[in-house]
Design a protein around this motif. Structure first.
Motif, PDB file in Angstrom:
ATOM      1  N   THR A  71       0.781  -0.983  -0.037  1.00 42.82           N
ATOM      2  CA  THR A  71      -0.002   0.092   0.010  1.00 42.82           C
ATOM      3  C   THR A  71       0.840   1.391  -0.096  1.00 42.82           C
ATOM      4  O   THR A  71       2.065   1.438   0.757  1.00 42.82           O
ATOM      5  CB  THR A  71      -0.926   0.020   1.321  1.00 42.82           C
ATOM      6  OG1 THR A  71      -1.935  -0.893   1.093  1.00 42.82           O
ATOM      7  CG2 THR A  71      -1.860   1.501   1.143  1.00 42.82           C
TER       8      THR A  71
ATOM      9  N   ALA B 281       1.276   5.522   0.301  1.00 46.34           N
ATOM     10  CA  ALA B 281       0.740   6.675   0.778  1.00 46.34           C
ATOM     11  C   ALA B 281       1.448   8.091   0.344  1.00 46.34           C
ATOM     12  O   ALA B 281       2.857   7.784   0.422  1.00 46.34           O
ATOM     13  CB  ALA B 281       0.737   6.853   2.323  1.00 46.34           C
TER      14      ALA B 281
ATOM     15  N   LEU C 214       3.944   6.680   9.068  1.00 49.93           N
ATOM     16  CA  LEU C 214       3.129   5.695   7.958  1.00 49.93           C
ATOM     17  C   LEU C 214       4.161   4.978   7.778  1.00 49.93           C
ATOM     18  O   LEU C 214       3.671   3.807   7.648  1.00 49.93           O
ATOM     19  CB  LEU C 214       2.538   6.644   6.699  1.00 49.93           C
ATOM     20  CG  LEU C 214       1.545   7.570   7.035  1.00 49.93           C
ATOM     21  CD1 LEU C 214       1.046   8.355   5.752  1.00 49.93           C
ATOM     22  CD2 LEU C 214       0.242   6.951   7.516  1.00 49.93           C
TER      23      LEU C 214
ATOM     24  N   ARG D 220      -3.347   4.381  -1.843  1.00 51.36           N
ATOM     25  CA  ARG D 220      -4.785   4.227  -1.129  1.00 51.36           C
ATOM     26  C   ARG D 220      -4.919   5.587  -0.481  1.00 51.36           C
ATOM     27  O   ARG D 220      -5.976   5.980   0.119  1.00 51.36           O
ATOM     28  CB  ARG D 220      -4.962   2.998  -0.026  1.00 51.36           C
ATOM     29  CG  ARG D 220      -5.067   1.886  -0.880  1.00 51.36           C
ATOM     30  CD  ARG D 220      -5.443   0.589   0.170  1.00 51.36           C
ATOM     31  NE  ARG D 220      -5.318  -0.614  -0.428  1.00 51.36           N
ATOM     32  CZ  ARG D 220      -6.629  -1.277  -0.899  1.00 51.36           C
ATOM     33  NH1 ARG D 220      -7.666  -0.292  -1.025  1.00 51.36           N
ATOM     34  NH2 ARG D 220      -6.725  -2.386  -1.342  1.00 51.36           N
ATOM     35  N   TYR D 221      -3.884   6.193   0.087  1.00 49.17           N
ATOM     36  CA  TYR D 221      -3.701   7.280   0.971  1.00 49.17           C
ATOM     37  C   TYR D 221      -3.103   8.469   0.588  1.00 49.17           C
ATOM     38  O   TYR D 221      -1.920   8.320  -0.027  1.00 49.17           O
ATOM     39  CB  TYR D 221      -3.192   6.811   2.675  1.00 49.17           C
ATOM     40  CG  TYR D 221      -3.788   5.527   2.929  1.00 49.17           C
ATOM     41  CD1 TYR D 221      -5.154   5.672   3.239  1.00 49.17           C
ATOM     42  CD2 TYR D 221      -3.004   4.398   2.962  1.00 49.17           C
ATOM     43  CE1 TYR D 221      -5.794   4.620   3.775  1.00 49.17           C
ATOM     44  CE2 TYR D 221      -3.573   3.210   3.752  1.00 49.17           C
ATOM     45  CZ  TYR D 221      -5.101   3.119   4.063  1.00 49.17           C
ATOM     46  OH  TYR D 221      -5.554   2.117   4.344  1.00 49.17           O
TER      47      TYR D 221
ATOM     48  N   ALA E 205      -1.736  12.295   2.165  1.00 46.76           N
ATOM     49  CA  ALA E 205      -1.813  13.387   3.423  1.00 46.76           C
ATOM     50  C   ALA E 205      -1.553  14.744   2.761  1.00 46.76           C
ATOM     51  O   ALA E 205      -0.024  14.802   2.338  1.00 46.76           O
ATOM     52  CB  ALA E 205      -0.854  12.947   4.511  1.00 46.76           C
TER      53      ALA E 205
ATOM     54  N   ILE F 231      -7.102   5.331  -6.332  1.00 48.61           N
ATOM     55  CA  ILE F 231      -7.831   4.740  -5.257  1.00 48.61           C
ATOM     56  C   ILE F 231      -9.028   3.920  -5.467  1.00 48.61           C
ATOM     57  O   ILE F 231      -8.965   2.786  -5.034  1.00 48.61           O
ATOM     58  CB  ILE F 231      -8.157   5.821  -3.960  1.00 48.61           C
ATOM     59  CG1 ILE F 231      -6.990   6.620  -3.826  1.00 48.61           C
ATOM     60  CG2 ILE F 231      -8.932   5.164  -2.801  1.00 48.61           C
ATOM     61  CD1 ILE F 231      -7.334   7.936  -2.781  1.00 48.61           C
TER      62      ILE F 231
ATOM     63  N   GLY G 112      -9.582   3.785   0.779  1.00 52.41           N
ATOM     64  CA  GLY G 112      -8.669   4.828   0.793  1.00 52.41           C
ATOM     65  C   GLY G 112      -9.402   5.993   1.527  1.00 52.41           C
ATOM     66  O   GLY G 112     -10.433   6.291   1.678  1.00 52.41           O
ATOM     67  N   ALA G 113      -8.131   6.994   1.796  1.00 45.34           N
ATOM     68  CA  ALA G 113      -8.460   8.271   2.414  1.00 45.34           C
ATOM     69  C   ALA G 113      -7.793   9.243   1.929  1.00 45.34           C
ATOM     70  O   ALA G 113      -6.399   9.011   1.745  1.00 45.34           O
ATOM     71  CB  ALA G 113      -8.674   8.002   3.714  1.00 45.34           C
ATOM     72  N   ILE G 114      -8.133  10.534   1.789  1.00 42.09           N
ATOM     73  CA  ILE G 114      -7.510  11.789   1.580  1.00 42.09           C
ATOM     74  C   ILE G 114      -7.613  12.557   2.660  1.00 42.09           C
ATOM     75  O   ILE G 114      -8.607  12.820   3.070  1.00 42.09           O
ATOM     76  CB  ILE G 114      -7.911  12.571   0.473  1.00 42.09           C
ATOM     77  CG1 ILE G 114      -7.576  11.517  -0.925  1.00 42.09           C
ATOM     78  CG2 ILE G 114      -7.156  13.814   0.032  1.00 42.09           C
ATOM     79  CD1 ILE G 114      -8.338  12.191  -2.169  1.00 42.09           C
TER      80      ILE G 114
ATOM     81  N   PHE H  21      -6.354   7.229   8.645  1.00 40.87           N
ATOM     82  CA  PHE H  21      -6.046   6.353   7.679  1.00 40.87           C
ATOM     83  C   PHE H  21      -6.750   4.846   7.905  1.00 40.87           C
ATOM     84  O   PHE H  21      -7.186   4.230   6.826  1.00 40.87           O
ATOM     85  CB  PHE H  21      -4.721   6.534   6.929  1.00 40.87           C
ATOM     86  CG  PHE H  21      -4.388   7.648   6.429  1.00 40.87           C
ATOM     87  CD1 PHE H  21      -5.277   8.415   5.506  1.00 40.87           C
ATOM     88  CD2 PHE H  21      -3.052   8.198   6.545  1.00 40.87           C
ATOM     89  CE1 PHE H  21      -5.020   9.370   4.889  1.00 40.87           C
ATOM     90  CE2 PHE H  21      -2.964   9.305   5.735  1.00 40.87           C
ATOM     91  CZ  PHE H  21      -3.585  10.076   4.849  1.00 40.87           C
ATOM     92  N   SER H  22      -6.524   4.616   9.066  1.00 39.04           N
ATOM     93  CA  SER H  22      -6.829   3.349   9.416  1.00 39.04           C
ATOM     94  C   SER H  22      -8.116   2.962   9.544  1.00 39.04           C
ATOM     95  O   SER H  22      -9.008   3.598   9.444  1.00 39.04           O
ATOM     96  CB  SER H  22      -6.085   3.049  10.948  1.00 39.04           C
ATOM     97  OG  SER H  22      -7.111   3.758  12.005  1.00 39.04           O
TER      98      SER H  22
END
Length: 287
Positions: free
Chosen positions: A30, A32, A49, A109-110, A112, A153, A161-163, A264-265
């Motif tokens: 994964t 980030a 991370l 997936r991530y 920041a 993502i 996933g997340a932003i 993110f988790s």
């Protein structure tokens, strides 16, 4: 209260400071992407991370700082890796390359969006070139980064996933002499909610809002704020920075980085369009 009570040196990051969580997506497969990864909160987030086993693309215009981030991840025995990607966030081609490198390293997936800057001046005295630069780095670049990252993502096997966007207490209210910064952070809150609105539940958007953090950016602000307001540096620290807070202690970059790890988790799966307000009481205990 005297300024001697405040240590304005950024604390050293150690492995014991880092939040490490079990998550099915936290592993070397994964990726980030972290902007502003050469110093301060961005650097700490990249290392945090990597400490969770992720493959991290650390982006910044400061190449020497990026190498320090790589070394710091190694020094903390992070199981993940940090890949430095020199990036000018005002250059669309650089932003595209940053995301492509992230996608090439694994399942992206991530993201920041941490990079930021500051300029202290009143609205009537604010240089427009500084306004444009702040908005380019702190609002336009996160928008473009999200635009480019979202398809990757969504293309993962489960679309999870997340932003995460680095906001501020100044994304919630305004103070004097930071109009561009405040405008950018309020806009970033809107971008966060827009990501959530389009993410279909699995692709999340969230923001992180904190008060004053012991970073090089914050330390450099003290002198500028003192000059702009015609007060002493001691008064800046005691009255402007910590005056309204109930927790009379500045956060560390690592404490902020840990909020991105949590967001993110899997533990943050209901954090979508929302804001992690970790501000010591700044915005909720107004006097």
């Amino acid at each position: 209260m005297s300024t001697e009570e405040f240590d304005l040196t950024e604390p050293a990051l150690t492995a014991d400071d880092l939040l490490v969580l079990e998550d099915p997506h936290f592993g070397p497969g994964t990726t980030a992407v972290v902007t502003g990864a050469a110093s301060g909160i961005g650097q700490a987030t990249a290392v945090a991370l990597a400490a969770n086993g992720l493959t991290v693309v650390g982006a910044d215009i400061d190449e020497d700082g990026l190498e320090e981030t790589v070394d710091l991840a190694d020094e903390t025995d992070a199981p993940g890796t940090v890949h430095p990607v020199p990036t000018d966030l005002t250059d669309d081609g650089d932003v595209e390359t940053m995301i492509e490198v992230g996608a090439d390293q694994g399942d992206l997936r991530y993201v920041a969006n941490v990079a930021g800057m500051q300029h202290i001046a009143s609205i009537s005295e604010f240089p427009m070139e500084k306004y444009d630069l702040l908005l380019d780095i702190m609002l336009r670049a996160p928008f473009l980064t999200a635009k480019l990252a979202i398809p990757y993502i969504r293309a993962t096997d489960d679309g999870v996933g997340a932003i995460g966007n680095m906001s501020s207490v100044h994304g919630h209210y305004a103070t004097q002499d930071k109009p561009a910064y405040i405008t950018a952070k309020h806009g970033l809150e809107g971008l966060t909610r827009s990501i959530a609105a389009e993410g279909e539940g699995t692709l999340r958007g969230f923001s992180v809002s904190v008060g004053y953090v012991l970073t090089p950016l914050m330390v450099n602000q003290i002198e500028d704020t003192a000059e702009e307001r015609g007060i002493s540096e001691r008064e800046v620290v005691e009255d402007v920075m910590l005056g309204q807070a109930r927790t009379k202690e500045m956060m560390t970059p690592t404490e902020v980085a840990n909020l991105f790890v949590f967001g993110f988790s899997r533990h943050g799966k209901h954090l979508n369009g929302g804001d992690l307000l970790w501000d010591g009481g700044y915005t909720t205990t107004y006097e």
